[in-house]
Design a protein around this motif. Structure first.
Motif, PDB file in Angstrom:
ATOM      1  N   PHE A 162      56.223  -4.239  51.004  1.00 45.69           N
ATOM      2  CA  PHE A 162      56.625  -3.059  50.185  1.00 45.69           C
ATOM      3  C   PHE A 162      55.654  -2.031  49.773  1.00 45.69           C
ATOM      4  O   PHE A 162      55.720  -0.877  49.637  1.00 45.69           O
ATOM      5  CB  PHE A 162      57.555  -3.606  48.975  1.00 45.69           C
ATOM      6  N   PRO A 163      54.475  -2.507  49.180  1.00 46.41           N
ATOM      7  CA  PRO A 163      53.251  -1.729  48.748  1.00 46.41           C
ATOM      8  C   PRO A 163      52.773  -0.794  50.095  1.00 46.41           C
ATOM      9  O   PRO A 163      52.540   0.374  49.799  1.00 46.41           O
ATOM     10  CB  PRO A 163      51.992  -2.572  48.340  1.00 46.41           C
ATOM     11  N   GLU A 164      52.792  -1.443  51.187  1.00 51.97           N
ATOM     12  CA  GLU A 164      52.324  -0.492  52.296  1.00 51.97           C
ATOM     13  C   GLU A 164      53.263   0.436  52.667  1.00 51.97           C
ATOM     14  O   GLU A 164      53.205   1.375  53.044  1.00 51.97           O
ATOM     15  CB  GLU A 164      52.014  -1.421  53.490  1.00 51.97           C
ATOM     16  N   LEU A 165      54.646   0.173  52.597  1.00 54.48           N
ATOM     17  CA  LEU A 165      55.720   0.914  53.045  1.00 54.48           C
ATOM     18  C   LEU A 165      55.603   2.203  51.780  1.00 54.48           C
ATOM     19  O   LEU A 165      55.940   3.588  52.230  1.00 54.48           O
ATOM     20  CB  LEU A 165      57.250   0.148  52.769  1.00 54.48           C
ATOM     21  N   GLU A 166      55.317   1.789  50.420  1.00 52.25           N
ATOM     22  CA  GLU A 166      55.157   2.927  49.515  1.00 52.25           C
ATOM     23  C   GLU A 166      54.267   3.851  49.860  1.00 52.25           C
ATOM     24  O   GLU A 166      54.160   5.019  49.795  1.00 52.25           O
ATOM     25  CB  GLU A 166      55.217   2.185  48.169  1.00 52.25           C
ATOM     26  N   LEU A 167      53.127   3.276  50.337  1.00 52.43           N
ATOM     27  CA  LEU A 167      52.033   3.959  50.676  1.00 52.43           C
ATOM     28  C   LEU A 167      52.180   4.922  51.910  1.00 52.43           C
ATOM     29  O   LEU A 167      51.722   6.118  51.675  1.00 52.43           O
ATOM     30  CB  LEU A 167      50.565   2.977  50.818  1.00 52.43           C
ATOM     31  N   LEU A 168      52.991   4.352  52.880  1.00 54.02           N
ATOM     32  CA  LEU A 168      53.291   5.179  53.929  1.00 54.02           C
ATOM     33  C   LEU A 168      53.873   6.333  53.486  1.00 54.02           C
ATOM     34  O   LEU A 168      53.962   7.628  54.115  1.00 54.02           O
ATOM     35  CB  LEU A 168      54.076   4.480  54.987  1.00 54.02           C
ATOM     36  N   ASP A 169      54.996   6.042  52.780  1.00 51.97           N
ATOM     37  CA  ASP A 169      55.695   7.251  51.978  1.00 51.97           C
ATOM     38  C   ASP A 169      54.985   8.320  51.340  1.00 51.97           C
ATOM     39  O   ASP A 169      55.137   9.470  51.479  1.00 51.97           O
ATOM     40  CB  ASP A 169      56.918   6.820  50.844  1.00 51.97           C
ATOM     41  N   GLU A 170      53.804   7.897  50.602  1.00 56.80           N
ATOM     42  CA  GLU A 170      52.880   8.884  49.817  1.00 56.80           C
ATOM     43  C   GLU A 170      52.138   9.602  50.742  1.00 56.80           C
ATOM     44  O   GLU A 170      51.931  10.823  50.776  1.00 56.80           O
ATOM     45  CB  GLU A 170      52.010   8.147  48.908  1.00 56.80           C
ATOM     46  N   ILE A 171      51.592   8.906  52.010  1.00 56.34           N
ATOM     47  CA  ILE A 171      50.806   9.585  53.069  1.00 56.34           C
ATOM     48  C   ILE A 171      51.773  10.660  53.763  1.00 56.34           C
ATOM     49  O   ILE A 171      51.412  11.659  53.980  1.00 56.34           O
ATOM     50  CB  ILE A 171      50.502   8.503  54.054  1.00 56.34           C
ATOM     51  N   LYS A 172      53.108  10.405  53.764  1.00 58.87           N
ATOM     52  CA  LYS A 172      54.000  11.136  54.725  1.00 58.87           C
ATOM     53  C   LYS A 172      54.198  12.548  53.710  1.00 58.87           C
ATOM     54  O   LYS A 172      54.181  13.493  54.256  1.00 58.87           O
ATOM     55  CB  LYS A 172      55.370  10.540  54.934  1.00 58.87           C
ATOM     56  N   ASN A 173      54.268  12.082  52.245  1.00 58.28           N
ATOM     57  CA  ASN A 173      54.617  13.128  51.615  1.00 58.28           C
ATOM     58  C   ASN A 173      53.362  14.268  51.201  1.00 58.28           C
ATOM     59  O   ASN A 173      53.508  15.509  51.407  1.00 58.28           O
ATOM     60  CB  ASN A 173      54.861  12.785  50.121  1.00 58.28           C
ATOM     61  N   ILE A 174      52.262  13.672  51.505  1.00 57.40           N
ATOM     62  CA  ILE A 174      51.049  14.425  51.467  1.00 57.40           C
ATOM     63  C   ILE A 174      50.838  15.309  52.603  1.00 57.40           C
ATOM     64  O   ILE A 174      50.349  16.409  52.436  1.00 57.40           O
ATOM     65  CB  ILE A 174      49.667  13.404  51.230  1.00 57.40           C
ATOM     66  N   SER A 175      51.251  14.777  53.653  1.00 60.64           N
ATOM     67  CA  SER A 175      50.712  15.377  55.081  1.00 60.64           C
ATOM     68  C   SER A 175      51.828  16.574  55.311  1.00 60.64           C
ATOM     69  O   SER A 175      51.610  17.190  56.375  1.00 60.64           O
ATOM     70  CB  SER A 175      50.849  14.493  56.270  1.00 60.64           C
ATOM     71  N   ARG A 176      52.697  16.785  54.267  1.00 63.39           N
ATOM     72  CA  ARG A 176      53.845  17.876  54.727  1.00 63.39           C
ATOM     73  C   ARG A 176      53.412  19.202  54.226  1.00 63.39           C
ATOM     74  O   ARG A 176      52.666  19.617  53.484  1.00 63.39           O
ATOM     75  CB  ARG A 176      55.209  17.562  53.818  1.00 63.39           C
TER      76      ARG A 176
END
Length: 96
Positions: A82-96
Motif C-alpha cells: 500500500f505505501p508503494e501504491l500510494e507513492l505511485l499515485d503521487e508520482i502519477k499526479n506530479i507527472s501530469r
C-alpha cells in the motif's frame, strides 16, 4: 448483411474491445482503475471476502484445509504494498 445486422455488429464490437489479443496472440482484459491505491484496496477486499467465505459452514471442507487457505490469503493480502501504491499515485499526479 442487413443494415440492422451491420449496426448490431458495430455496437457489439465496441463492447468486445475490452478483451483483445496482444502482440503475443494472448487475450488481454483491460480494467480501468482510478489509482494504484484503488487497485490495492480492490485486491485486499477480494482476499478479505475469500477469507470470510472459508468459514461458511455450508461447504464440506475440512477445518485444517480452510485454515491453511485462510492463512495463505492473509499472507497474500499482506503482500499488497500500500505505501508503494500510494507513492505511485503521487508520482502519477506530479507527472501530469
Amino acid at each position: 448483411m442487413s443494415k440492422k445486422n451491420k449496426k448490431l455488429c458495430k455496437e457489439a464490437k465496441n463492447y468486445l474491445e475490452a478483451i483483445r489479443k496482444n502482440k503475443y496472440g494472448k487475450y488481454c482484459l483491460t480494467v480501468e482503475m482510478e489509482s494504484y491505491t484503488d487497485l490495492g484496496c480492490l485486491l485486499s477486499a477480494l482476499f478479505h471476502i475469500s477469507q470470510q467465505s472459508l468459514f461458511l459452514k455450508e461447504e464440506k471442507v475440512e477445518e485444517d484445509i480452510r485454515i491453511d487457505i485462510y492463512n495463505l490469503l492473509d499472507f497474500a493480502n499482506k503482500l499488497i504494498p500500500f505505501p508503494e501504491l500510494e507513492l505511485l499515485d503521487e508520482i502519477k499526479n506530479i507527472s501530469r
